[in-house]
Design an enzyme around this catalytic site. Structure first.
Site, PDB file in Angstrom:
ATOM      1  N   LYS A  85     -11.246  -9.307   5.705  1.00  0.00           N
ATOM      2  CA  LYS A  85     -11.799  -7.981   5.975  1.00  0.00           C
ATOM      3  C   LYS A  85     -12.489  -7.466   4.721  1.00  0.00           C
ATOM      4  CE  LYS A  85     -10.723  -3.302   7.385  1.00  0.00           C
ATOM      5  NZ  LYS A  85      -9.668  -2.290   7.548  1.00  0.00           N
ATOM      6  N   ASP A  98      -8.314  -3.668  -0.984  1.00  0.00           N
ATOM      7  CA  ASP A  98      -9.525  -2.927  -1.367  1.00  0.00           C
ATOM      8  C   ASP A  98      -9.164  -1.609  -2.060  1.00  0.00           C
ATOM      9  OD1 ASP A  98      -8.754  -2.741   1.614  1.00  0.00           O
ATOM     10  OD2 ASP A  98      -9.674  -0.789   1.215  1.00  0.00           O
ATOM     11  N   TYR A 113       0.821  -1.219   0.000  1.00  0.00           N
ATOM     12  CA  TYR A 113       0.000   0.000   0.000  1.00  0.00           C
ATOM     13  C   TYR A 113       0.858   1.274   0.000  1.00  0.00           C
ATOM     14  CZ  TYR A 113      -3.214   3.643   1.445  1.00  0.00           C
ATOM     15  OH  TYR A 113      -3.927   4.811   1.513  1.00  0.00           O
TER      16      TYR A 113
END
Length: 560
Positions: A370, A298, A263
């Site tokens: 998640k 995500d 990320y």
């Protein structure tokens, strides 16, 4: 693999094999280098805290001097330990004297290596015992108070003021939230230091500091007893201070950490070498502390189309899983992320979303997945947004997700008000209670659209992983294969903090952590109820033993 949706297990094995090859490719970089933040973390774990008269954190003061003196390649623990041997003082006392200028690093004489190790490891073992004690404290609270059933309702607070965050977090817990994430102040990930003390002036979120962690932990423990449910606390373990934040989170008993392997590289332009080296040590700390990490796949779908690029999410999940296992995390601690982000106007969009969720559940049966809510296609139409969130909640409960970040109907309009969050929690509680066991009654048509879609995504993910394995992960990132973002292996922030280890480099903590993490009996209790339908419990001992065996020896052995 007994699941509701059939995925090609030979493809799953090919994907994991490619992920191992990818991880092997960056292993030499991780093994050969340390970083400034890893060395600051060592100081924090040896008991150093506080700031100097200019407000600079003491770990930064000392590590910057050691780097300037060319000593960091030996490991800061070696020089602190040498001073401990000569001066007969604790590590923290030595560090404070160096910070005050009473002791010069360059003038410390190298001491006998065995004496240094004996002096440092006595204090390092004390910190390990403290962190383990906090882990066991959590496990007692889970046994006593953890009455919720998955999917656990996860909400965020982000006021910028830790005391206002406490007000919002306790209100959310009383409304039914099981997990509270304190969003970090914008751009803190780019700070190469951890701010100190309680803070009230964050922008878009609240600074991650040890004092703020302690304040929120105490508040959530109090509301846990009031509500009769254990309320979990989440923060960010990412950016340029990844391992330092892991350390202070371990000391203050945070339950989850947002900790993704890529990320920071993709979305914060942090140098990839720095990131991969830092994430290994940060995840090792998280593993030892019994923390569940949340990965960030995500986010890929905020810049790329969720239908066309679904395979990139799955490919990244395989990579994150492999890198996490190599850090000592158990499968039950790896909260792989994914999201409900397809265009709501797409025909059969819910079918494809559910196929993706079921596929993830089938491929990662022991992971506390998640699941992130729709955000990309939220338009400000609160009625449609509330309906989209309900569909997301339905997909989550049917497919057996573990951690459900609830969507808020005013997404895309403003930071949620208390009443917005209340409606979001009410939505999730209604859907999840009303459809609690619906998934147990569902099976999907063999060869139908659901299975076809799941295997199509898996096939593309395998092809992508095998290509990445061939060219190397850093090269793949530089070509924009993840989220369509290109990064230069020699660019980005933080490269100047990467330091080559010298022969004899010393950091006591990996070996101390490894001693327990490599044991088949290491099985942190993470949930009271069955967190993952396929595992039937909080932790699968068989899976843990398999990881421990890979750590110990043999082909493809894991290294820390």
């Amino acid at each position: 693999m007994a699941t509701r949706i059939n995925v090609d297990t030979s493809l799953v094995e090919r994907a994991r094999r490619a992920a191992r090859q990818i991880a092997d490719g960056i292993e030499p970089e991780i093994a050969a280098n340390t970083t400034t933040t890893i060395e600051r973390t060592v100081l924090r774990l040896l008991g150093l805290n506080g700031v100097d008269e200019a407000g600079v954190p003491l770990p930064n003061v000392i590590v910057e001097r050691a780097q300037a003196a060319g000593l960091l390649g030996d490991g800061i623990a070696y020089w602190i330990g040498s001073a401990m041997v000569h001066e007969g003082q604790s590590a923290a006392a030595i560090a404070h004297r160096i910070a005050r200028g009473e002791l010069e690093l360059e003038r410390i004489h190298a001491a006998d290596e065995s004496a240094v190790r004996e002096a440092v490891e006595t204090e390092a073992s004390r910190m390990c015992a403290y962190i383990k004690g906090r882990r066991l404290e959590r496990e007692r609270l889970i046994e006593e108070l953890d009455t919720a059933e998955p999917p656990y309702i996860y909400v965020i607070v982000a006021t910028g003021n830790i005391y206002e965050d406490v007000t919002q977090a306790t209100a959310a817990a009383k409304c039914g939230a099981d997990i509270i994430a304190v969003i970090r102040s914008t751009a803190q990930s780019l700070l190469d230091y951890v701010p100190y003390g309680p803070t009230t002036e964050g922008y878009g979120g609240t600074y991650a500091t040890q004092a703020n962690f302690r304040i929120m932990r105490e508040a959530l423990d109090e509301v846990s007893r009031e509500c009769g449910r254990y309320i979990r606390l989440v923060n960010y373990c990412s950016g340029l201070c990844m391992p330092e934040i892991a350390a202070i989170g371990a000391m203050e008993r945070l339950d989850m950490m947002l900790n993704d392997a890529m990320y920071g590289i993709l979305f914060r332009d942090i140098n990839m070498r720095r990131t991969f080296i830092d994430q290994r040590f940060s995840r090792m700390i998280n593993a030892y502390a019994g923390v569940v990490i949340n990965t960030g796949e995500d986010n890929y779908l905020t810049t790329a189309d969720a239908y066309e690029h679904a395979h990139t999410v799955l490919a990244s999940q395989f990579i994150n899983e492999e890198l996490a296992l190599r850090s000592g995390l158990r499968p039950g601690q790896i909260g792989l992320g994914h999201a409900f982000q397809m265009n709501p106007d797409m025909q059969d969009g819910f079918l494809y979303e559910l196929a993706q969720a079921e596929m993830a559940r089938a491929i990662f049966p022991h992971a506390p997945l998640k699941y992130m809510p729709p955000t990309k296609h939220m338009t400000g139409n609160i009625f449609k947004g509330h309906l989209m969130d309900a569909m997301f909640n339905l997909a989550g409960v049917i497919s057996g997700q573990t951690i459900q970040l609830v969507g808020v109907l005013t997404e895309h309009i403003h930071t949620p008000f208390l009443q917005d969050r209340y409606l979001a929690i009410e939505n999730a509680r209604y859907v999840m209670n009303n459809a609690r066991h619906l998934g147990h009654e569902i099976s999907y048509r063999p060869g139908g659209k659901m299975e076809q879609r799941a295997n199509e995504v898996l096939t593309k993910a395998v092809a992508m992983l095998e290509q990445v394995a061939e060219i190397g992960l850093m090269s793949a990132i530089s070509q924009g294969m993840f989220a369509g973002v290109k990064r230069d292996p020699h660019g980005g922030r933080g490269l100047d903090g990467v330091v080559r280890k010298r022969d004899g480099y010393y950091n006591p903590f990996p070996d101390l952590f490894m001693k327990e993490l490599s044991s088949p009996s290491f099985a942190p209790k993470l949930w009271r109820a069955a967190a993952c339908p396929a595992s039937g419990g909080a932790f699968d001992p068989e899976a843990g033993a398999g990881v421990a065996a890979r750590m110990a020896s043999g082909p493809g052995a894991l290294t820390l």
